[in-house]
Design an enzyme around this catalytic site. Sequence first.
Site, PDB file in Angstrom:
ATOM      1  N   LYS A 174       0.781  -1.414  -0.048  1.00  0.00           N
ATOM      2  CA  LYS A 174      -0.082   0.079   0.039  1.00  0.00           C
ATOM      3  C   LYS A 174       0.823   1.368  -0.003  1.00  0.00           C
ATOM      4  O   LYS A 174       1.903   0.974   0.349  1.00  0.00           O
ATOM      5  CB  LYS A 174      -0.880  -0.039   1.351  1.00  0.00           C
ATOM      6  CG  LYS A 174      -0.427   0.385   2.363  1.00  0.00           C
ATOM      7  CD  LYS A 174      -1.407   0.658   3.342  1.00  0.00           C
ATOM      8  CE  LYS A 174      -1.695   1.871   3.774  1.00  0.00           C
ATOM      9  NZ  LYS A 174      -0.817   2.807   4.551  1.00  0.00           N
ATOM     10  N   ASP A 203      -2.425  -5.340   3.021  1.00  0.00           N
ATOM     11  CA  ASP A 203      -2.543  -4.493   3.862  1.00  0.00           C
ATOM     12  C   ASP A 203      -2.275  -5.059   5.248  1.00  0.00           C
ATOM     13  O   ASP A 203      -2.980  -6.065   5.594  1.00  0.00           O
ATOM     14  CB  ASP A 203      -4.193  -4.304   4.057  1.00  0.00           C
ATOM     15  CG  ASP A 203      -4.437  -3.159   4.949  1.00  0.00           C
ATOM     16  OD1 ASP A 203      -3.994  -3.397   6.100  1.00  0.00           O
ATOM     17  OD2 ASP A 203      -5.126  -2.270   4.686  1.00  0.00           O
ATOM     18  N   HIS A 204      -1.222  -4.621   5.691  1.00  0.00           N
ATOM     19  CA  HIS A 204      -0.763  -5.509   6.968  1.00  0.00           C
ATOM     20  C   HIS A 204      -1.599  -5.644   8.172  1.00  0.00           C
ATOM     21  O   HIS A 204      -1.283  -6.699   8.849  1.00  0.00           O
ATOM     22  CB  HIS A 204       0.805  -5.149   7.380  1.00  0.00           C
ATOM     23  CG  HIS A 204       0.993  -3.749   8.044  1.00  0.00           C
ATOM     24  ND1 HIS A 204       0.533  -2.717   7.811  1.00  0.00           N
ATOM     25  CD2 HIS A 204       0.823  -3.703   9.388  1.00  0.00           C
ATOM     26  CE1 HIS A 204       0.724  -1.867   8.422  1.00  0.00           C
ATOM     27  NE2 HIS A 204       0.889  -2.452   9.783  1.00  0.00           N
ATOM     28  N   GLU A 242      -2.184   6.555  17.303  1.00  0.00           N
ATOM     29  CA  GLU A 242      -0.507   6.405  17.138  1.00  0.00           C
ATOM     30  C   GLU A 242      -0.218   7.319  18.108  1.00  0.00           C
ATOM     31  O   GLU A 242      -0.800   8.419  18.116  1.00  0.00           O
ATOM     32  CB  GLU A 242       0.001   6.518  15.957  1.00  0.00           C
ATOM     33  CG  GLU A 242      -0.555   5.126  14.970  1.00  0.00           C
ATOM     34  CD  GLU A 242       0.248   5.431  13.735  1.00  0.00           C
ATOM     35  OE1 GLU A 242       1.516   4.929  13.577  1.00  0.00           O
ATOM     36  OE2 GLU A 242      -0.424   5.829  12.786  1.00  0.00           O
ATOM     37  N   HIS A 266      -6.546   0.489   6.302  1.00  0.00           N
ATOM     38  CA  HIS A 266      -6.529  -0.208   7.457  1.00  0.00           C
ATOM     39  C   HIS A 266      -7.889  -0.140   8.260  1.00  0.00           C
ATOM     40  O   HIS A 266      -8.318  -1.119   8.626  1.00  0.00           O
ATOM     41  CB  HIS A 266      -5.602  -0.119   8.556  1.00  0.00           C
ATOM     42  CG  HIS A 266      -3.837   0.248   7.817  1.00  0.00           C
ATOM     43  ND1 HIS A 266      -3.528  -0.753   7.189  1.00  0.00           N
ATOM     44  CD2 HIS A 266      -2.887   1.002   8.188  1.00  0.00           C
ATOM     45  CE1 HIS A 266      -2.418  -0.649   6.829  1.00  0.00           C
ATOM     46  NE2 HIS A 266      -2.062   0.501   7.331  1.00  0.00           N
TER      47      HIS A 266
END
Length: 514
Positions: A174, A203-204, A242, A266
């Site tokens: 991505k 998409d991790h 985050e 995500h």
Amino acid sequence: MSSRAASVSEKAQADNYFCEVPNDPCAIVMFGASGDLARRKLLPALYDLAIHACLAPRFRLLGFARTEMTDDAFRDEARESLSKDGAKGNEGTLDGDFLKHLQYFSGNYDDSEAYARLGRKLDQLDQQGGLGGNRLFYLATPPEVYPRIVEQLGKSGLAKPKTKDSWARIIIEKPFGHDRDSAQELNQRVLQVFDESQVYRIDHYLGKETVQNLLVLRFGNGIFEPLWNRNYIDHVQITAAESLGVERRAAFYESAGAMRDMIQSHVLQLTSLVAMEAPATFEATPVRNEKIKVLQSIRPYREDIVAKSVVRGQYGPGSVKGTSVAGYREEPGVKPRSSTETFVAMKLLVDNWRWSGVPFYLRTGKRLSQPETEIAIAFKRAPHVVFHGEAVEPNWLVLNIQPDEGISLSFGAKAPGSQMHIHPVTMDFQYRRAFGAGSREAYATLINDCIRGDATLFDRADSVEAAWALVDPILESWRNDPAPPFPNYAAGSEGPRAADELIASEWRRWRPLA
Ligand code: BG6
């Protein structure tokens, strides 16, 4: 103990995970091998797979980048990054054997001669190492380079499996495009060269254990699914907070912002998994078919809806965990009057029978007080409270995706004493406590799946485009409407006041960042 278990390393046995069946031998060509992603995430993921017996003993990793470098220099760099931050959970195990499988290849991404050389090199590795002609191409370069690499892989013939028994696959990082048109164009280019079954759009977040646990919770248990709908659920909150700032990625982030960087990928992935119907089987096509239906059912964002339901923010200077930090506009590489959003809060509605009328509140931001990714399901309150004078809190089912992976269910319990007082308590499942090991890095799971040819946890062309189709009107509306006075939240806070007002206007509030 199975004979396979007995033959894997002590580390794999201690972690209690390893691949039951060794994967096909293969050559992995990593484009962008000298970049940040390769060093921080991909090499550690491959290392993790190697020591858990998931890579065939004969695999080869070929780092491809423009910088000139010898194999030894590449191995030294890999050693350094693995010993620095890469060996998460694998500390003390850095095993030189892994490094012997690494080789380096320098070339320009659009130079056809380089791809002819690459082809010869791969043939040679096949002969020496018995790799069976299997090839995995990993695009970890800046996204502008993707079309050129794909075109060259096509022209050089490398995109086609070498023999009828071998495979060629491509993982594309991505961001996949920066709006729907560019995603569509990239899909077209990729699909001129590769068949969709060869393409793995990563998409991790989908590789995170707790994200997959959401599917197990929903579809592997009988008790939750009957409650999983508008009759019992009041609303859903999805948070991806985050505490880090933009770090060294200003060049990318300035033109992306939180909407493109986190929501389009995500956060919408998480939304799809919460809202999807049960797939017929846990395989790529049925799972992806159900996920895209969710995206197609989300109420589109017309301009008037954007104004009411979407809030953007940008962090100013502040303090995170006691350390003073700069505001976004003071970060290196950021324009002094940048209007890029580092925070988004939004309300989303899924117009279908299961979810009609249940708001999903999504929020993501950088430099918030705590790093925390969670999916929280708020159930409706008991319809009538028989305990006089006692307020009864709603029940929450919370999936903690990170940092403390687990699931908790809150409910009211009678506090000890002669009075009837109700206190909220929780039942907790903690991943580490239950399984005695930390979860596997998302990238390791996904690379392993790709080598096994399982695309369930990867994105399909149509759903990437559908996700862009949802966020494009929001971005368009923001282009026509100047950003609110930025910065509008202090680093280390829980985001802008407007985000609280968004949810408070519907008599609800955000869960505090723990
Ligand atoms: C990346 C984004 O895809 O995901 C980053 O580009 C973000 O901006 C990162 O920091 C978050 O991933 P994780 O796994 O740390 O939550």
